[in-house]
Write a protein that holds these residues in place. Structure first.
Motif, short mmCIF file in Angstrom:
data_model
loop_
_atom_site.label_atom_id
_atom_site.label_comp_id
_atom_site.label_asym_id
_atom_site.label_seq_id
_atom_site.Cartn_x
_atom_site.Cartn_y
_atom_site.Cartn_z
N VAL A 169 -34.89 54.03 91.87
CA VAL A 169 -34.97 52.86 92.74
C VAL A 169 -35.74 51.73 92.07
CG1 VAL A 169 -35.95 51.99 94.90
CG2 VAL A 169 -34.72 54.17 94.87
N ALA A 170 -36.84 52.06 91.41
CA ALA A 170 -37.64 51.03 90.76
C ALA A 170 -36.87 50.34 89.63
CB ALA A 170 -38.93 51.65 90.22
N GLU A 171 -36.14 51.13 88.85
CA GLU A 171 -35.40 50.53 87.73
C GLU A 171 -34.22 49.68 88.23
OE1 GLU A 171 -34.40 53.44 84.81
OE2 GLU A 171 -36.49 53.88 84.32
N VAL A 172 -33.57 50.13 89.32
CA VAL A 172 -32.50 49.31 89.89
C VAL A 172 -33.06 48.00 90.44
CG1 VAL A 172 -30.94 49.14 91.87
CG2 VAL A 172 -30.82 51.11 90.36
N ALA A 173 -34.22 48.07 91.07
CA ALA A 173 -34.84 46.85 91.60
C ALA A 173 -35.16 45.87 90.47
CB ALA A 173 -36.11 47.21 92.37
N GLU A 174 -35.67 46.40 89.36
CA GLU A 174 -35.99 45.55 88.22
C GLU A 174 -34.74 44.90 87.64
OE1 GLU A 174 -37.89 46.01 83.69
OE2 GLU A 174 -38.16 47.60 85.19
N ARG A 175 -33.67 45.68 87.51
CA ARG A 175 -32.43 45.14 86.97
C ARG A 175 -31.76 44.15 87.93
NH1 ARG A 175 -33.54 49.59 84.38
NH2 ARG A 175 -32.66 50.06 82.32
N THR A 176 -31.88 44.43 89.21
CA THR A 176 -31.33 43.50 90.21
C THR A 176 -32.04 42.16 90.11
OG1 THR A 176 -30.73 45.30 91.71
CG2 THR A 176 -30.94 43.10 92.66
N ASP A 177 -33.34 42.19 89.96
CA ASP A 177 -34.11 40.95 89.80
C ASP A 177 -33.67 40.19 88.55
OD1 ASP A 177 -35.51 41.46 92.11
OD2 ASP A 177 -37.28 42.25 91.09
N ALA A 178 -33.37 40.95 87.49
CA ALA A 178 -32.95 40.31 86.24
C ALA A 178 -31.60 39.63 86.40
CB ALA A 178 -32.89 41.35 85.12
N VAL A 179 -30.66 40.29 87.10
CA VAL A 179 -29.35 39.69 87.34
C VAL A 179 -29.49 38.45 88.21
CG1 VAL A 179 -27.11 40.01 88.47
CG2 VAL A 179 -28.05 41.82 87.03
N THR A 180 -30.31 38.55 89.25
CA THR A 180 -30.52 37.41 90.15
C THR A 180 -31.09 36.23 89.39
OG1 THR A 180 -30.88 38.87 92.06
CG2 THR A 180 -31.71 36.62 92.22
N ALA A 181 -32.07 36.48 88.53
CA ALA A 181 -32.66 35.39 87.75
C ALA A 181 -31.64 34.77 86.81
CB ALA A 181 -33.86 35.93 86.96
N ALA A 182 -30.80 35.61 86.20
CA ALA A 182 -29.78 35.09 85.27
C ALA A 182 -28.77 34.21 86.01
CB ALA A 182 -29.07 36.25 84.59
N LEU A 183 -28.38 34.63 87.20
CA LEU A 183 -27.43 33.84 87.98
C LEU A 183 -28.06 32.54 88.45
CD1 LEU A 183 -25.83 36.71 90.11
CD2 LEU A 183 -24.79 35.50 88.19
N ARG A 184 -29.33 32.61 88.83
CA ARG A 184 -30.03 31.38 89.25
C ARG A 184 -30.07 30.37 88.09
NH1 ARG A 184 -33.71 31.50 93.29
NH2 ARG A 184 -33.66 29.23 93.00
N GLU A 185 -30.25 30.86 86.88
CA GLU A 185 -30.27 29.97 85.71
C GLU A 185 -28.91 29.31 85.49
OE1 GLU A 185 -31.58 32.21 82.39
OE2 GLU A 185 -33.66 32.37 83.08
N GLN A 186 -27.85 29.93 86.00
CA GLN A 186 -26.50 29.37 85.88
C GLN A 186 -26.15 28.46 87.05
OE1 GLN A 186 -24.51 29.75 83.17
NE2 GLN A 186 -26.28 30.80 82.29
N GLY A 187 -27.13 28.19 87.92
CA GLY A 187 -26.91 27.25 89.02
C GLY A 187 -26.54 27.87 90.34
N VAL A 188 -26.50 29.19 90.44
CA VAL A 188 -26.20 29.84 91.72
C VAL A 188 -27.45 29.83 92.57
CG1 VAL A 188 -25.39 31.95 92.85
CG2 VAL A 188 -24.48 31.33 90.60
N THR A 189 -27.35 29.37 93.81
CA THR A 189 -28.52 29.31 94.68
C THR A 189 -28.85 30.69 95.23
OG1 THR A 189 -27.26 28.89 96.71
CG2 THR A 189 -27.86 26.96 95.37
N LEU A 190 -30.09 30.87 95.62
CA LEU A 190 -30.52 32.15 96.16
C LEU A 190 -29.76 32.49 97.44
CD1 LEU A 190 -32.47 34.45 95.61
CD2 LEU A 190 -34.17 33.28 97.04
N ALA A 191 -29.41 31.47 98.23
CA ALA A 191 -28.66 31.70 99.47
C ALA A 191 -27.26 32.23 99.20
CB ALA A 191 -28.58 30.40 100.27
N ASP A 192 -26.76 32.02 97.98
CA ASP A 192 -25.41 32.48 97.63
C ASP A 192 -25.41 33.81 96.90
OD1 ASP A 192 -23.98 30.40 98.79
OD2 ASP A 192 -24.21 29.10 97.04
N ILE A 193 -26.54 34.50 96.91
CA ILE A 193 -26.64 35.85 96.35
C ILE A 193 -27.12 36.76 97.48
CG2 ILE A 193 -27.67 37.32 94.59
CD1 ILE A 193 -28.22 34.79 92.95
#
Length: 205
Positions: free
Chosen positions: A37-61
């Protein structure tokens, strides 16, 4: 039984897609639940951050599912646990599919899965109105013809019922994404189709 006529009409309306939704999943195997669970949470945060850097808003994830289940060895004893987190990503950049996938792959590598992608229309109200008008017109045309055949005259409307549906424009599934995608990887948006059915009951005049 009341006299009259009941007729069903259908109408369809289409419009170009203006949304792209893709469901990405992150999975991890581990010897115990807490680590998975901890490793999935860490990787999920990494994907979210990468998408945010591409202009995807948090509301759209948005999270679409979270799963944790045991992994069994050949002896049916528990050999470990697998945790996964799926998220639906919405973007209005219909040409950005490859770019977003590359960003997610670079963030977590082979831990990433692509479950499906779907094109859609954000505001379907105009489509519904158009399809509804076409459905009602078809119902009236049928009723007029049937009335002539029956030697009757259409009176007032006694009841109206409506149903509608639409299907995803395009869907695809993939697992174990690796190697990335070309940034300009082309996907075809197509059009969204809405179908409305109306059941109308007229009395005889």
């Amino acid at each position: 039984m009341e006299s009259g006529i009941t007729v069903t009409g259908t109408g369809q309306a289409t419009a170009p897609a203006d949304l792209l939704r893709l469901t990405l999943s992150v999975g991890q195997d581990a010897a115990d639940v807490a680590t998975a669970v901890a490793e999935v949470a860490e990787r999920t945060d990494a994907v979210t951050a990468a998408l945010r850097e591409q202009g995807v808003t948090l509301a759209d994830i948005q999270t679409s599912s979270v799963n944790v289940h045991p992994q069994y060895a050949d002896s049916m004893s528990v050999a470990g646990y697998r945790a996964s987190h799926s998220m639906t990503v919405t973007t209005r950049d219909l040409t950005g599919f490859g770019r977003l996938l590359n960003a997610a792959v670079q963030a977590v590598g082979n831990s990433l899965g692509l479950d499906y992608l779907q094109f859609d229309v954000e505001d379907k109200s105009a489509l519904l109105e158009c399809a509804r008008e076409l459905a009602f017109a078809q119902a009236r045309q049928k009723a007029d013809q049937l009335a002539v055949l029956a030697g009757q005259t259409i009176g007032s409307i006694a009841a109206v019922a409506e149903s509608y549906g639409h299907a995803p424009i395009r869907e695809m599934a993939a697992k174990a994404v690796s190697g990335g995608f070309a940034p300009d990887l082309a996907v075809t948006p197509g059009e969204q189709t809405i179908e409305v059915s109306v059941e109308v009951r007229w009395t005889w005049s």
